[in-house]
Design an enzyme around this catalytic site. Structure first.
Site, short mmCIF file in Angstrom:
data_model
loop_
_atom_site.label_atom_id
_atom_site.label_comp_id
_atom_site.label_asym_id
_atom_site.label_seq_id
_atom_site.Cartn_x
_atom_site.Cartn_y
_atom_site.Cartn_z
N LYS A 1 0.56 -0.77 0.36
CA LYS A 1 -0.35 -0.32 0.00
C LYS A 1 1.03 1.56 0.22
CE LYS A 1 -1.95 2.35 3.18
NZ LYS A 1 -0.99 3.13 3.98
N THR B 1 2.65 6.41 5.52
CA THR B 1 2.07 4.35 5.78
C THR B 1 2.95 3.67 4.77
OG1 THR B 1 2.05 4.86 7.80
CG2 THR B 1 2.13 2.64 6.94
#
Lengths: 381, 381
Positions: B165, B176
């Protein structure tokens, strides 16, 4: 509100046709007396010819008499020709003022990679009227700035006037920042030069993310002694005050910015770490976006602190915003609505206490807006 | 298009109610056999509890059996409680899978500074159905990503599947990034761990501006040996290929991005300098804005190179864009319209030749758009 220059200084500007907008774009700043000077310039490897020339003049230790500045063209990455054009600009200004070229500092700001139209400089210089005021000069050196940046101070009768342009954006890598400070105080050149490094470090360089600078950045102070001697310490303090005002004005006028961000870090292990931590916060795109949206998302401040290299314990650090405590080594309950309202101010202060030591420092930034993107998506075309 | 996991791996996800959107947000990835593994995580000082725990597990050198991931909450800056919550998440996953907690790696992504709702994790885990496919896991770990990121490769019968991701934004400090790669090849753990550092350095870390990472970033590879041994060199090459595909997918899906930017630097003194120069260009806000506006403003590329720290002579460096030479140590005539049209592609390649040495490297980024600002101005509220 015309700002009078210190004794013995005159300045002026003209429309030389370098800016496509047709606005004033060529300016002179002249001292009637030889001035001692201190200088700081970009460390960018692709520095413009004006920077290379300025460094050489600075190394000579000789006094300065004038500065010639053009806006609208950075004369950078223009090959060997760029160096010749820069020398020519100095020669033309010297000719106009009856000086030697080595007494004239050059500065250029604007688009990179387009040859400087020296013929426009040649035609423009004789049109410049010199007067003891800062304003026409301050106007002519602007590029995407929305307003001129002038600050002044007085120290026991001697005067200091500072004139700067930003780049719009507070990121260092964004733009050319030029700052010219002049004073009629009489100062020992070596003391001024030594102090100037620290002053620039704490003020103009704190408008940047990581100490990086554009290809054309410079900050210079000229002292012509027309007033006479003043005590050094109060003078340097006043000089730093003028530099800080200009630094804040540059940040406030960031491209597309709606507000000034002041990040103050205390309790750092060293002053250098405090400045580094403050800069990292001021430069965080996520936090700058949150600032724009009046979103008290302090997690982004903490994340920026964490990657700054400054030492601290995440379980002890404290963060407050506009005086409202948001984080103290753990989640604090706070009134999110009130914090958001407080972020609507024209100046937003982030205070961080790292609880590690005595180091303090500040950085100056602004919010990131859609307008910034629009301005920069179409600059050359 | 379901992507089958390598032999011996299963995965699954559920809607635990951690994401306000109600989308899947809790996921498990499990190996039927103990897996050797290699790990790289953020260097951010304010790293999340999951990162601290992961580092300790990694140092133990023991094999791994499972990964539990939640999205929607980073469980970072949540004080001492955050560490307990992270341990609890591992314990609950271990309980669900009949493993020891030390066999389970945790990962969290999402908002910082909000306590993790462990009761939702507890309720959600039993609902997860495990199957030999990557897709539900790939979907559940997303936050502001607009699409799942899966890549695969085969090496002499052994398979590699990678799931990642992004954070939207290609800046390191933005978000993140999580990457999970699994393979059924049988590999010596030490060789894998040593190679992984270099692979991460050249791929995932090149999606960032300056090597900085978010509080929760991690990239991990698990090898369970279910297929058997394969030659190491071709395997590592394929592993790097999967990592690079994921890195590009993360950059391409940058928050608000309309296109992928690949910056390739050749002729650097060293490979490290090439990567550093490429990253500085990929991270330049001015250049990213110009990219968005299809403006071939190469001066911004040169300015970024100049502050990267990579050695070069500005009078010799060459820059081209989509194969069109723009700069060769001086201004080149080029068809600005054609260059602008070429920038309209979904993938834009900047090629820089520093003409200093044999060093080569790439970085991956995207353009900066108004949409990026809009997304980030209002993330927590």
């Amino acid at each position: 509100m015309a700002v009078r220059l210190p004794r013995g200084f005159r300045a002026g500007a003209t429309r030389a046709g370098i800016k496509p907008s047709g606005r004033p774009d060529l300016a002179l700043l002249v001292s009637g007396l030889p001035a001692v000077w201190a200088y700081a310039a970009t460390k960018n490897l692709a520095a413009a010819p004006s920077i290379h020339r300025g460094r050489a003049l600075y190394a000579s230790g000789k006094p300065l008499r004038a500065v010639v500045v053009n806006a609208g063209n950075a004369n950078c990455a223009t090959g060997e020709r760029g160096f010749a054009d820069d020398r020519r600009m100095a020669e033309l200004a010297a000719l106009r003022l009856g000086l030697a070229p080595e007494e004239v500092l050059t500065a250029s700001t604007g688009v990179i990679g387009v040859p400087l139209p020296v013929e426009k400089v040649e035609k423009g210089l004789p049109q410049i009227d010199l007067a003891p005021f800062a304003d026409p000069f301050a106007e002519a050196i602007l590029t995407t700035d929305t307003r001129p940046k002038v600050a002044e101070a007085e120290v026991e009768g001697a005067r200091i006037v500072g004139i700067a342009k930003g780049s719009g954006m507070i990121h260092p890598d964004m733009a050319t920042m030029l700052a010219f400070l002049v004073t009629d105080a009489s100062l020992p050149q070596e003391a001024l030069r030594e102090a100037w490094r620290g002053i620039v470090e704490r003020t103009f360089n704190q408008v940047t993310v990581d100490g990086d600078t554009s290809t054309n950045d410079l900050a210079v102070v000229l002292a012509n002694g027309a007033y006479g001697e003043v005590p050094l310490e109060p003078f340097l303090e006043a000089l730093e005050g003028v530099a800080r005002k200009l630094a804040k004005a540059i940040a406030r006028d960031g491209e597309g910015a709606t507000k000034l961000m002041v990040v103050r870090v205390v309790g750092a292990a060293t002053a250098e770490e405090a400045r580094r931590a403050a800069k990292q916060v001021a430069g965080s795109l996520l936090w700058k976006s949150a600032l724009y949206g009046n979103d008290p998302n302090w997690g982004r401040i903490l994340a920026a602190l964490g990657r700054s290299g400054a030492r601290f314990d995440p379980l002890r650090v404290r963060i407050s915003l506009q005086g409202i405590p948001l984080y103290a080594g753990g989640v604090l309950p706070f009134d999110r609505e009130a914090a958001s309202r407080a972020m609507g101010a024209e100046e937003v202060v982030v205070l961080v206490d790292l609880q590690e030591g005595p180091g303090e420092g500040e950085a100056y930034g602004c919010d990131l807006t859609e307008e910034y993107v629009r301005i920069n998506a179409l600059y050359t075309t």
